[in-house]
Scaffold this motif. Sequence first.
Motif, PDB file in Angstrom:
ATOM      1  N   THR A 342       0.857  -1.194   0.000  1.00 27.20           N
ATOM      2  CA  THR A 342       0.000   0.000   0.000  1.00 27.20           C
ATOM      3  C   THR A 342       0.896   1.249   0.000  1.00 27.20           C
ATOM      4  OG1 THR A 342      -0.021   0.419   2.381  1.00 27.20           O
ATOM      5  CG2 THR A 342      -1.565  -1.246   1.586  1.00 27.20           C
ATOM      6  N   ASN A 343       0.257   2.410  -0.090  1.00 28.81           N
ATOM      7  CA  ASN A 343       1.035   3.656   0.099  1.00 28.81           C
ATOM      8  C   ASN A 343       0.819   4.177   1.525  1.00 28.81           C
ATOM      9  OD1 ASN A 343      -1.623   4.401  -0.268  1.00 28.81           O
ATOM     10  ND2 ASN A 343      -1.184   6.229  -1.472  1.00 28.81           N
ATOM     11  N   MET A 344       0.566   3.212   2.452  1.00 29.15           N
ATOM     12  CA  MET A 344       0.342   3.583   3.855  1.00 29.15           C
ATOM     13  C   MET A 344       1.561   3.205   4.711  1.00 29.15           C
ATOM     14  SD  MET A 344      -3.636   2.769   4.677  1.00 29.15           S
ATOM     15  CE  MET A 344      -3.645   1.038   4.289  1.00 29.15           C
ATOM     16  N   TYR A 345       1.753   4.003   5.728  1.00 31.46           N
ATOM     17  CA  TYR A 345       2.863   3.804   6.680  1.00 31.46           C
ATOM     18  C   TYR A 345       2.279   3.959   8.076  1.00 31.46           C
ATOM     19  CZ  TYR A 345       5.472   4.283   2.454  1.00 31.46           C
ATOM     20  OH  TYR A 345       5.935   4.064   1.193  1.00 31.46           O
ATOM     21  N   THR A 346       3.031   3.568   9.068  1.00 32.43           N
ATOM     22  CA  THR A 346       2.537   3.754  10.432  1.00 32.43           C
ATOM     23  C   THR A 346       3.693   4.135  11.351  1.00 32.43           C
ATOM     24  OG1 THR A 346       1.276   2.772  12.256  1.00 32.43           O
ATOM     25  CG2 THR A 346       2.630   1.264  10.973  1.00 32.43           C
ATOM     26  N   LYS A 370      11.841   8.371   6.228  1.00 31.70           N
ATOM     27  CA  LYS A 370      12.906   8.083   5.245  1.00 31.70           C
ATOM     28  C   LYS A 370      12.441   7.010   4.250  1.00 31.70           C
ATOM     29  CE  LYS A 370      16.863   9.267   8.036  1.00 31.70           C
ATOM     30  NZ  LYS A 370      17.418   8.736   9.244  1.00 31.70           N
ATOM     31  N   LEU A 371      11.812   5.956   4.780  1.00 34.17           N
ATOM     32  CA  LEU A 371      11.308   4.892   3.898  1.00 34.17           C
ATOM     33  C   LEU A 371      10.226   5.443   2.978  1.00 34.17           C
ATOM     34  CD1 LEU A 371      10.733   1.848   6.315  1.00 34.17           C
ATOM     35  CD2 LEU A 371      12.617   2.221   4.750  1.00 34.17           C
ATOM     36  N   LEU A 372       9.329   6.230   3.570  1.00 35.58           N
ATOM     37  CA  LEU A 372       8.205   6.806   2.812  1.00 35.58           C
ATOM     38  C   LEU A 372       8.743   7.616   1.623  1.00 35.58           C
ATOM     39  CD1 LEU A 372       5.270   8.767   4.493  1.00 35.58           C
ATOM     40  CD2 LEU A 372       6.417   9.653   2.485  1.00 35.58           C
ATOM     41  N   ILE A 373       9.734   8.439   1.893  1.00 31.93           N
ATOM     42  CA  ILE A 373      10.267   9.306   0.832  1.00 31.93           C
ATOM     43  C   ILE A 373      10.960   8.451  -0.244  1.00 31.93           C
ATOM     44  CG2 ILE A 373      11.975  11.113   0.328  1.00 31.93           C
ATOM     45  CD1 ILE A 373      11.195  12.364   3.062  1.00 31.93           C
ATOM     46  N   ALA A 374      11.668   7.430   0.207  1.00 28.07           N
ATOM     47  CA  ALA A 374      12.359   6.565  -0.760  1.00 28.07           C
ATOM     48  C   ALA A 374      11.360   5.859  -1.680  1.00 28.07           C
ATOM     49  CB  ALA A 374      13.211   5.553  -0.013  1.00 28.07           C
ATOM     50  N   ASP A 375      10.160   5.595  -1.178  1.00 26.41           N
ATOM     51  CA  ASP A 375       9.142   4.869  -1.959  1.00 26.41           C
ATOM     52  C   ASP A 375       8.352   5.777  -2.907  1.00 26.41           C
ATOM     53  OD1 ASP A 375       9.771   2.619  -0.529  1.00 26.41           O
ATOM     54  OD2 ASP A 375       7.988   2.632   0.745  1.00 26.41           O
ATOM     55  N   LEU A 376       8.464   7.095  -2.758  1.00 25.20           N
ATOM     56  CA  LEU A 376       7.600   7.985  -3.550  1.00 25.20           C
ATOM     57  C   LEU A 376       7.877   7.845  -5.045  1.00 25.20           C
ATOM     58  CD1 LEU A 376       7.696  11.266  -1.393  1.00 25.20           C
ATOM     59  CD2 LEU A 376       5.694   9.812  -1.801  1.00 25.20           C
TER      60      LEU A 376
END
Length: 434
Positions: A342-346, A370-376
């Motif tokens: 998904t494009n969800m994080y927690t 950091k992970l979120l930005i890397a996945d964009l």
Amino acid sequence: MPTFRIAIVGAGPAGYFAAQALQNAATESQSFAIDMIERLPTPWGLVRSGVAPDHPKIKTVSKVFEKIATAGNFRLFANVELGTDITTADLVEKYDAVVIATGSSLGRKLGIPGEDLPGSLSAAEFVPWYNAHPDFKNVDIPVDCDTAVVIGAGNVAMDVARMLALEPSELDTTDTADHAIEVLRKSSIRKVILCARRGPEHAAFTSPELRELPKLEHTNVVMSKAEIESALARVGDSPEKDVKNNLAAMELIANQDSTTHDRTMEFEFFLAPIEIRGKDRVEEIVLGINKIVDGKIVATGETKTIKCGLVISAIGYEAEPIEGVPYIKGKVVNTDGRIEGTNMYTVGWAKRGPSGVIGTNKSDASDVVKLLIADLPAQPKNNGDIIDLLKDHQIVTQSHWEQINAAEVSKGEPLGKPRVKAVDRHELLRLGGL
Ligand code: NAP
């Protein structure tokens, strides 16, 4: 320059620190527009509805939250509930990434007979009650008894025990809910017994909180000297730093001169709850007596019964599930904060369970961001604004919240309190000018 739209669900410490990490990560080649969604009309999460009112210093972190909220590219959507006012699917579609920061609000159950009797409740009800959470205003706290028992050996158990054992006038200069001060003033409770199922060396308290206890001016704090000496002997010369600090703080409590105040807060170790008994309400609790054999906790088979009219369990929390978000064992299913596929994080307690102090959420959120930005992806989505889905809804924006905040603070000023909290949702909206 691409601007990625990020939704953060939950306006508690973990949510704000995730927003801060995004703000800090903005560069000349990418920026972030942050929308923070919160189901209550007020932000700050546990800093408003969890931290004990007699610990005002901990709440000064709210200044950091307000700085984040006013740093630009940040919108607050409070009084908006995910699952009711908008869906997870809406957020997933409209935003480049969604961060679930909804914490753990459900109290873990003891799972023993009598747990549902009137007078037996969870810290997950008692704490928001004294902190003026709108959903807990009407919780019935029976205080017409002389003894209360608190189960658990963590900082929440200590907060709960202290709030029950304090002389209520000590709360006059705090932001404790007015309804709670009123009930606590009438309280007949003079003895609060905190029961830990293991030994002093296993307790989850932190030492700064233990060190504050001898400073209580109107409460006897009782801990057995022999119990602490046994724990010190068991851990030997090289205990872990936290254990060493805790035992040193406990030693100070156990060694202090005894006092003769009306109110007593007593720590008992090696007692595990077995049954809560009473006809129509709590009358007593039966606890199994434990001991240590070869480093392991075992039941002796003997029991101790404590007559009491109130039992509060403070044995940890679980996340309240949100539709469209996967959960397992009271936490969001995630890998290092990513909700796979998904494009969800927690972040925060929703991610790792109910552990750590407020500051723990800062590094935790920063790692996940950091992970979120890397996945964009290379380019942001362009799927419209969430406002289109909330047209007739009373959204508490940052400026409405600032009005609520100012009104509460100015009501507190003449009384020498940091604020007087409004409890009722309609009243909060009214204070916000809605
Ligand atoms: P906690 O620190 O995990 O403590 C939970 C306690 O409940 C432990 O002593 C545990 O004992 C006990 N327990 C669990 N299940 C039990 C059972 N069935 N019967 C009897 N006892 C049981 O949780 P918390 O107190 O809710 O605190 C959550 C987090 O918030 C912690 O990280 C805490 O430090 C933090 N917090 C910080 C502050 C502060 O900084 N002032 C204030 C409040 C909370 P076992 O160890 O034997 O499992």
